[in-house]
Every structure is written in structure tokens, then in C-alpha cells.
Write a protein that holds these residues in place. Structure first.
Motif, short mmCIF file in Angstrom:
data_model
loop_
_atom_site.label_atom_id
_atom_site.label_comp_id
_atom_site.label_asym_id
_atom_site.label_seq_id
_atom_site.Cartn_x
_atom_site.Cartn_y
_atom_site.Cartn_z
N LEU A 171 0.82 -1.21 0.00
CA LEU A 171 0.00 0.00 0.00
C LEU A 171 0.86 1.26 0.00
O LEU A 171 0.41 2.32 -0.41
CB LEU A 171 -0.94 0.00 1.22
N GLN A 172 2.10 1.13 0.46
CA GLN A 172 3.00 2.29 0.49
C GLN A 172 3.76 2.46 -0.82
O GLN A 172 4.60 3.34 -0.94
CB GLN A 172 3.99 2.16 1.65
N LYS B 134 0.75 -2.58 -14.52
CA LYS B 134 0.15 -1.56 -13.67
C LYS B 134 -1.28 -1.93 -13.28
O LYS B 134 -1.73 -1.64 -12.17
CB LYS B 134 0.20 -0.21 -14.37
N LYS B 135 -2.01 -2.56 -14.19
CA LYS B 135 -3.36 -2.99 -13.85
C LYS B 135 -3.33 -4.04 -12.74
O LYS B 135 -4.15 -4.00 -11.81
CB LYS B 135 -4.07 -3.56 -15.08
N ALA B 136 -2.40 -4.97 -12.81
CA ALA B 136 -2.27 -5.97 -11.77
C ALA B 136 -1.93 -5.32 -10.43
O ALA B 136 -2.44 -5.71 -9.37
CB ALA B 136 -1.20 -7.00 -12.15
N GLU B 137 -1.07 -4.31 -10.48
CA GLU B 137 -0.71 -3.61 -9.25
C GLU B 137 -1.92 -2.88 -8.67
O GLU B 137 -2.16 -2.92 -7.46
CB GLU B 137 0.42 -2.61 -9.53
N ARG B 138 -2.69 -2.22 -9.55
CA ARG B 138 -3.88 -1.51 -9.06
C ARG B 138 -4.88 -2.48 -8.47
O ARG B 138 -5.49 -2.22 -7.42
CB ARG B 138 -4.52 -0.71 -10.20
N SER C 18 -6.12 -2.49 -4.59
CA SER C 18 -7.54 -2.38 -4.27
C SER C 18 -7.99 -3.53 -3.38
O SER C 18 -8.72 -3.34 -2.39
CB SER C 18 -8.36 -2.36 -5.57
N LYS C 19 -7.52 -4.74 -3.70
CA LYS C 19 -7.89 -5.90 -2.90
C LYS C 19 -7.33 -5.78 -1.48
O LYS C 19 -8.02 -6.07 -0.50
CB LYS C 19 -7.38 -7.17 -3.57
N LEU C 20 -6.10 -5.34 -1.38
CA LEU C 20 -5.47 -5.19 -0.06
C LEU C 20 -6.16 -4.13 0.78
O LEU C 20 -6.30 -4.27 2.00
CB LEU C 20 -3.99 -4.87 -0.21
#
Length: 900
Positions: free
Chosen positions: A73-74, A108-112, A116-118
Motif C-alpha cells: 500500500l505504500q 500496472k493494472k495488476a498492481e492496481r 484495491s484488494k489489499l
């Protein structure tokens, strides 16, 4: 493992070195997702070691997940996404020919998505922790409206039985609940819609947090474990829920008085149906003329009350007794509240059946995927799995089920859809086939149909052919049982018309000719009812009413279980036909030969499985039958075994090859009944009573042999001589008398120690595998000496055992010059011995002697099957004199130590 080796575990006191080793090994097994076999003798603090080791891992595991989520998240995405331990989102591999902008976009989509899930997980975690904190501080709980509505729906969905919301409204509201809904087996989407509540389950079900499932054999063992949790440093921090059966957790006295498990379950479900079938007040007047008797509704299942009790369960560690007390105060149902508490709970304590049987597991809301399972007291795990998944039906049950289902079908023929009628006919056809192989016919009193006594074992395929039901798709029939809930519908139907003559409610004068078969079945029911009490005439309002209730109990639940058993593969089970005298008492029984087939899914789903016990020997055969056969790789299995906390001088195991007069002690089937051997055994006990203080517990290999040898001793005067030295007690015939006998046994020993009279204590005769060979503690003065008379080999002539041996010989590898079947016999014997002799030493300061009265115990292969902490100190004596001298010396030294 190196990280775990240096770990300090919270513990209520300074742990023994073996407890520290146990916790280190347990932590490592959970961290690395192992299947662990853990052996720790009773009295070594095994329960506390499990609690502190497992909950320490759970605490650290959650902390690591939180730290990883914080890093993600950071913005530390690059490092974390490449970490196999943290990433919960898999990024699809892209071809090297893809343009860089596509690769960058996907990354980047996977990261987003992961962020979001986290964030969602972190929000749920904070809400969960805040709610638990409020509960523990006894703050006023206030939930958001949406949350409350979801929980109301969740509670109702848990209690609700499926009903058909799409068909036309039935005119008769009294019987609508008994009609199975429309069923379309060939269209799975339709089937799902027809038999679901129509709610979005994903929205209503609460997320299951990472948790530990702990299971044991009995409710008393589960209560002991919960008490250990209460004594542990985790008492204030862990959310624990205890699951149990309706019979153990029901607080409605009206329902509890029914006694039997099936009747309690049926009554509970009926009351839940009545609750959901209640109409709004505006409809009450319109329905008065249709409603003859007011339906009972359980006052303990209000949604708000269930949620409040659920929160109280999560807020403090309670055992079943404490939970029942709280439930009575709050007038809420602990059975359903505890199930609502499963998703947010960190530690779930439950009996074997609930977790090892897939159907029960699913019905209870237990989800093992990715969780930790600890199976305690697992020395008989293989036998337990076989028993849970075996099934037996009598001819009387089959006749009654066929009659009841036929009358149900006739009663509602015009209202049942074609598919329902088709499957009901198939069920009736299979029941007829099962009766046929027992030599019986439907529509006749099973007590009047005679059969020749015989026992026959068949493979699954041969049985299906013999019963002429090989053309029936039992998988589809079983799915119909599950989806339509026909068994419960039939139970309600029988309950409604119990003792009234079902057909008198179902037929009119115009259609009696069409339904003569139903009339005959009704007459059969009446004949069956009177045949059960042929020599007595019961008053109509007394015993007759009781008979009606017994007759009314539908065996369709057992029929459903047997149908499920018949879906096992041909090699995994056998069917035993046992005919005796009449069809009513003859039976058809499914025997599960391969318990690994039902354990494999548990091993596959769980992150880690810990199989623990006081005596797990012999481990090699256990691994072969239950783990390797279930597909577990050898690399995933880890073993841990520790000694006892007592010093070596506190235990004296002796093998006696002969008695005081030189008579050889060998209790084989051929010579165990000889008067010489029985008399010699009496002389051994008489000598022991002279030097052993306090209590002696003597185990016989079977109830039958116990009866014969005690009868011989009484006739020969041996019992009189023994009773002049110690007061004699015998294992009671009824389980509810065990506590009374043990209390009197204990009081006698205490009185003798204080009075110092002629009697030096008490002598208790028990049976291996009986009521006092497991779960009973003979600590300190209660068990200064454990005597094992003979070797408790199982009955080699048993058809079930012979079939099991044959199966093992064909499917498992031979080792050590013996067949797997022969190894099974030896293992069953020594497991029973180990459980019995382990009753004495219960704590560090305890001491006792163990006398193995049979020359065969001196064989190296037999000695190797004793627990390590006993085998290391076992001495074999070919003559009685040296053994008795060592025994006398042992107790003289202990007496001197106590006087210092």
C-alpha cells in the motif's frame, strides 16, 4: 526451521525442554505447510504445547501479512509482486513480442487490482478488530443498517429450508412445506435456482479469516482443550468458537427431552420451518379455518439474539458448558450462534465427525481451504474415518422407509413434478433391491419373513448386480437427495400423520380402488406396530403413544447415507449381507476399506495438517495406509516424537513370562481358558496386592474373557483372597455408571491411605478398549500399577477384519517379512495396549509400574511397538521371583522418598 529454533513462545510457566521442542517443531510444520505426525505422551503438557505453538504461528503469520500489505500500500510494488509469499494476484505471462506499452499496462493494472484488494482486506480487518475490541470491553454494539440487514439475512439463510418460489401457490398451506420443489437434474443452472434462497451468497457470507481448526474425539476432550486455552497467555487475544451437535448444544428443554439424536435434529428443523412459514398478521384470520393446531416455533432463534450471542462467543473464550449457560440467560440458540461465529473466529474447536465427514463439514460452514487442521487423540484416526463413512441398514428400516415414501408419493402425486416422481420411483426401486438381497419383500411384515442365517461379503459391483440396481445412476439419486431434501420432507410428513393411519388422510372414497396398494401398506404399518409388542397390551394414551413415535421416526436419513456409501469405487469398499432369523433383524452394511479416499480432500485443502496423539506408534503403517495412499508426498510429511517428563526411576515396566508357581503365561485362544492359567493369573495379582499401595487397574483382553476368568476366580476362592487385601471394583456395564464407580474407587483408596487398616487400597477390573481404557486418568494413588492380562488381538474370524486384511495385502507393499494384513492385526492389538497402559503416568511427579502378563510381549517386534519412553525401561523376566523382587524394591524406594 532455523528461524523457529531460536523462537521464544509465550507460556503460562517455564516449559519443559520437550514442550519447547514440540512447539518449535509445530511452528515449523505450520510455516512450511507440512503434514505433521506428533507424538507426545499424556502428562507432558501436549495441549498447552499445541495451543502456544500454533497460536504463536497464527499471530506471526497475521503480522507478516499485515506488514506485506502495508509495504504494498505504500508503493513498494516491484519487490512485493515478485515475492511468492505475498502476492495473491498472478500476473499472466506475456509474449516477448508484445509491445512495451502493453506489458506496462498489464503490470500496472495488476498492481492496481492488488492494491484495491489489499485495501478492502485491511478495511475488513480493522472493522473486525474494532468490533472484537468493543465486545471485549462490553461496549454497546451499534452496527450500520446495511450490516445489520446482511446479518439478519445471513442468520435466516442458515436456518431456512429451500422452498419453491416459482411455482403456483398451493391451496393447502398446511402441507405446502412437505412438497419437494420442482427438480430438473439435467439443467444444473435450473437446479441451483430452484433449490436456493435466491440471495447472493458472496455478498452475505462473511470472509473466513486464517484460522486453526482443532478437533478431538469427545466433547469432554474438547472442553479440556478449551480450559487449557483459558489458562494460556492467549486467553484474552484469541477468538474461539466451540462447535457441537444439536444433542449437546440445544437449550430448548422441550426438544432436549426427545432424547435421540435423530428426533432432536428433526424437531429442530421442523421448528425452524414453522418459523419461516409463519404468515403476516393480516393473514392470520384468513388462515384460522385451515390451521387446526398452532405450530411450535423455537423461541431461541431470533436473528438479533443469534448475532448478540455470536459476538459474545467471539469476545471471550468459553467451553460448551459456559456457552450453554450464557445461551439460557440470553434465550438464544448456541448451536446456530456458534456456526455464525465460524468465519471471524481464529480457533475453531470441533468433534471429529464435523470436520472429517464432507457432508457434515459443508452443512456446518467449515471451510478448510488454506487453513490449519490439528487432529488430536489421532491414534485411531484410520478406524475413525472408516466408521464415519460406513453405513448399515436393517430389513425393518428398509420396509418402513419403502412404506413411508410410497404413501408420501401417493398423497402428493398430483402435486409432484415428473422429475420428482421419477427419482422417488428410483429410490423405491433401490430399496426394493436392498430388501431382495436380504430375502425380503416390500409390503409385508419384516418380522414374519424368515431367512437363513448367513454372512456374505460382496464387492460394490457384485452387490449392485445382485440387488439388480446396477442400471440406476446413484450419483444422480444422491444429488437429488441433497438438493430436494426429500429425507427431511418425509420426516415432516411422518411426524404430521404419526399414529393416525396415513392413508385415512390421503384417500377419498372415489380413489380407494386406485390406491389399494397404499391401503395394504397402511395395514402393514399397523401390523408392524403391533408386532413390536406382541406380548403386551399398552394403554392407548401411554405406551401406545410412545410406540407411535418410535414407528414414526423415518429411517430415510440412514437410507440417504447408505446411498452415498454406494457411490464409492469398487475397490474402496465392500458390502456385507448379514441375514439372521427374520428380515427385520437382517442387515446390509457398507464397509469402507480405504479411509484415505475420504481423507485426501482434507489433506489437499488444508495449508497444514497436524496429526497428534499420546501414542502414535507404529508410525510407518499409519503413513502407508492414510497418507501415502491419499497422495501425500514423503517430502511433505514431518515427524516429531518426544519422551516423557518423568524421570526414568519413576516407571517400572515389566514383562512376566511365568507366574509364581512357574506356570508359563501365554494367553493364546487355545489355552487361556485352562484352569491352571487362570489360577496362576490369580496368584500374580495376589502377590501384587501384597506390595503395591493404593490402586491397581487390571485390564482383560475382552468382556467375554473378563466374565469367564472372574467367574472362575469366584468359584475357586481367588476373588475372596484378593478382596481381603484390596476392595474390588469392576467396570460397569452402562456408560453413565462409570463416573460413580470411579468416584467410589477413589474414595476407597483415600480412606485406606488414612485409616491404615487391613485393606491397602482398591483393585479395578477393566477391559481393553472398554469404557476405562481411554480418556480416564488413573494418576497418583489411583493407578500405582497397571496390569495387562494377555494380548488383546481382535477377532481374526470377523468377516469385516478378514476383508480389510485382504484389501491391505493386495494394495499395500509388504515389508519386514510380514504382510500388511498381519501387520494390521498386530497394530490394532498394540495400539489398544498402549492406550490402556498410558492411563497411569499423568504428570512429572507421578510413578507407577506396568505389568505385561504374557510371554509374547518379550518378542522384539512386539516390544518395538511400545512407546519409546516405556520401551527404553522395559525389563523382561522369564521367572517371577526376580520380577517380584524388583517390584518390591521399586515401591520401598518410593515410600522412603516420600518420607524424606
Amino acid at each position: 526451521m532455523e528461524e523457529a529454533d531460536a523462537r521464544d513462545f509465550p507460556f503460562p510457566y517455564k516449559p519443559y525442554p520437550i514442550q519447547e521442542q514440540f512447539m518449535q517443531a509445530l511452528y515449523g510444520a505450520l510455516e512450511h505447510g507440512k503434514v505433521g505426525i506428533f507424538e507426545s505422551p499424556t502428562g507432558t503438557g501436549k495441549s498447552l504445547s499445541i495451543i502456544c505453538g500454533a497460536l504463536s504461528w497464527l499471530r506471526d503469520h497475521e503480522a507478516k501479512r499485515k506488514q506485506e500489505a502495508d509495504r504494498l500500500l505504500q508503493g513498494d510494488m516491484g519487490t512485493s509482486l515478485n515475492s511468492s509469499s505475498s502476492s495473491t494476484v498472478s500476473i499472466p505471462p506475456l509474449s516477448s513480442a508484445e509491445p512495451d506499452w502493453i506489458t506496462d499496462f498489464v503490470q500496472k493494472k495488476a498492481e492496481r487490482d492488488l492494491v484495491s484488494k489489499l485495501k478492502d482486506e485491511e478495511l475488513r480487518r480493522k472493522k473486525r478488530e474494532e468490533r472484537l475490541e468493543m465486545i471485549r470491553n462490553n461496549s454497546q454494539l451499534k452496527y450500520a443498517l446495511k450490516r445489520k440487514i446482511c446479518e439478519d439475512d445471513e442468520a435466516m439463510k442458515l436456518l431456512q429450508l429451500p422452498v419453491d418460489h416459482q411455482g403456483e401457490e398451493l391451496k393447502d398451506h398446511e402441507e405446502e412445506e412437505l412438497i419437494v420443489a420442482e427438480y430438473e437434474s439435467d439443467d444444473e443452472s435450473k437446479t441451483k435456482n430452484k433449490f436456493s434462497c435466491g440471495d447472493d451468497e458472496d455478498d452475505l457470507e462473511e470472509e473466513h479469516v486464517t484460522k486453526i481448526y482443532y478437533c478431538s474425539r469427545t466433547h469432554s476432550q474438547l472442553s479440556q482443550f478449551v480450559h487449557e486455552v483459558q489458562k494460556s497467555p492467549f486467553n484474552q487475544d484469541v477468538s474461539l468458537v466451540t462447535l457441537g451437535s444439536r444433542q449437546n448444544m440445544c437449550v430448548n428443554e422441550e426438544v432436549r427431552r426427545l432424547g435421540s439424536v435423530q428426533r432432536i435434529n428433526d424437531r429442530c428443523m421442523e421448528m425452524q420451518k414453522n418459523k419461516h412459514d409463519q404468515r403476516p398478521k393480516g393473514e392470520v384470520d384468513q388462515g384460522k379455518r385451515r390451521r387446526g393446531v398452532s405450530k411450535a416455533v423455537c423461541p431461541y432463534v431470533g436473528a438479533q439474539g443469534l448475532q448478540t450471542l455470536r459476538d459474545s462467543v467471539l469476545g471471550a473464550v468459553r467451553d460448551i458448558e459456559q456457552l450453554l449457560s450464557l445461551a439460557r440467560e440470553t434465550r438464544s440458540c448456541p448451536y446456530y450462534a456458534s456456526r455464525l461465529a465460524i468465519p471471524p473466529a481464529q480457533l475453531v474447536v470441533l468433534p471429529y465427525q464435523t470436520v472429517l465427514h464432507e457432508g457434515t463439514r459443508r452443512a456446518s460452514g467449515v471451510q478448510l481451504k488454506g487453513q490449519v487442521l490439528i487432529i488430536d487423540e489421532a491414534h485411531n484416526l484410520s478406524d475413525t474415518l472408516s466408521c464415519i463413512h460406513s453405513s448399515e441398514l436393517t430389513g425393518a428400516q428398509l420396509c418402513r422407509a419403502h412404506s413411508q415414501l410410497t404413501q408420501y408419493s401417493e398423497r402428493y402425486r398430483s402435486r409432484l413434478k415428473a422429475k420428482n416422481l421419477m427419482y422417488i420411483k428410483q429410490i423405491l426401486f433401490v430399496i426394493e433391491g436392498l430388501l431382495r438381497v436380504l430375502g425380503g419383500k416390500v409390503g409385508q411384515n419384516p418380522h414374519s419373513q424368515s431367512t437363513q442365517p448367513a454372512t456374505e461379503l460382496l464387492t460394490m459391483n457384485n452387490f449392485l448386480f445382485k440387488a439388480q440396481i446396477d442400471n440406476i445412476n446413484l450419483f444422480k439419486v444422491h444429488r437429488y437427495f441433497e438438493k430436494s431434501m426429500i429425507s427431511r420432507k418425509l420426516c415432516g410428513f411422518i411426524e404430521k400423520y404419526a399414529g393416525t393411519g396415513v392413508t385415512s388422510h390421503t384417500q377419498t372414497q372415489s380413489d380407494k380402488k386406485e390406491n389399494r396398494r397404499t391401503e395394504g401398506l397402511n395395514r402393514y404399518l399397523q401390523a408392524l406396530q403391533t408386532s413390536q409388542q406382541p406380548d403386551t397390551e399398552s394403554p392407548p394414551g401411554l405406551q401406545g403413544a410412545a410406540d407411535d413415535r418410535e414407528l414414526a421416526a423415518s429411517p430415510m436419513m440412514q437410507i440417504e447415507g447408505f446411498f452415498m456409501a454406494l457411490t464409492n469405487t469398487n475397490t474402496d469398499g465392500r458390502v456385507m449381507l448379514h441375514t439372521q432369523g427374520s428380515v427385520a433383524v437382517s442387515s446390509v452394511k457398507f464397509l469402507l476399506l480405504n479411509p484415505a479416499v475420504h481423507f485426501s480432500q482434507v489433506l489437499k485443502d488444508c495449508r497444514a495438517v497436524i496429526i497428534a496423539g499420546g501414542t502414535m506408534q507404529p508410525v510407518s503403517d499409519f503413513k502407508q495406509e492414510l497418507l501415502f495412499s491419499a497422495g501425500v508426498e514423503a517430502e511433505r510429511i514431518t515427524e516429531f516424537s518426544c519422551g516423557h517428563v518423568i524421570p526414568p526411576e519413576n516407571i517400572l515396566p515389566l514383562v512376566l513370562c511365568s507366574g509364581p508357581s512357574g506356570q508359563e503365561l501365554e494367553f493364546t485362544f487355545q489355552n487361556r481358558d485352562t484352569p491352571h492359567l487362570m489360577d496362576e493369573t490369580g496368584r500374580v495379582l495376589s502377590n501384587l496386592c501384597n506390595v503395591v499401595p493404593g490402586g491397581i487397574v487390571c485390564f482383560f483382553p475382552s468382556y467375554d474373557y473378563s466374565r469367564r476368568i472372574l467367574g472362575h476366580w469366584e468359584a475357586s476362592g481367588v476373588l475372596a483372597r484378593l478382596s481381603s487385601k484390596k476392595k474390588i471394583f469392576q467396570e460397569p456395564k452402562k456408560a453413565n455408571q462409570v463416573e460413580q464407580v470411579l468416584n467410589e474407587f477413589s474414595r476407597t483408596i483415600q480412606r485406606c491411605a488414612v485409616d491404615g487398616g487391613v485393606l491397602s487400597g482398591a483393585l479395578l477390573f477393566s477391559v481393553v478398549g472398554g469404557k476405562m481404557s481411554e480418556g480416564i486418568n488413573f494418576s497418583d494413588e489411583l493407578g500405582r500399577c497397571i496390569v495387562m492380562v494377555g494380548m488383546p488381538y481382535p477377532n481374526i474370524k470377523s468377516p469385516e477384519l478378514q476383508e480389510k486384511m485382504s484389501y491391505l495385502d493386495k494394495n499395500l507393499p509388504h515389508s519386514g517379512g510380514r504382510s500388511p494384513g498381519q501387520a494390521l492385526i498386530e497394530n490394532l492389538c498394540m495400539k489398544a495396549v498402549n492406550q490402556s497402559i498410558g492411563r497411569a503416568i499423568r504428570h512429572r511427579e507421578d510413578y507407577a509400574c506396568i505389568i505385561l502378563c504374557d510371554r509374547r510381549y518379550s518378542r522384539p517386534a512386539t516390544l518395538a511397538k511400545l512407546p519409546d519412553w516405556i520401551r527404553a525401561h522395559t525389563r523382561t523376566h522369564t521367572s517371577f521371583g526376580p520380577a517380584f523382587a524388583g517390584l518390591r524394591r521399586f515401591f520401598i524406594e518410593k515410600k522412603k522418598q516420600q518420607q524424606l
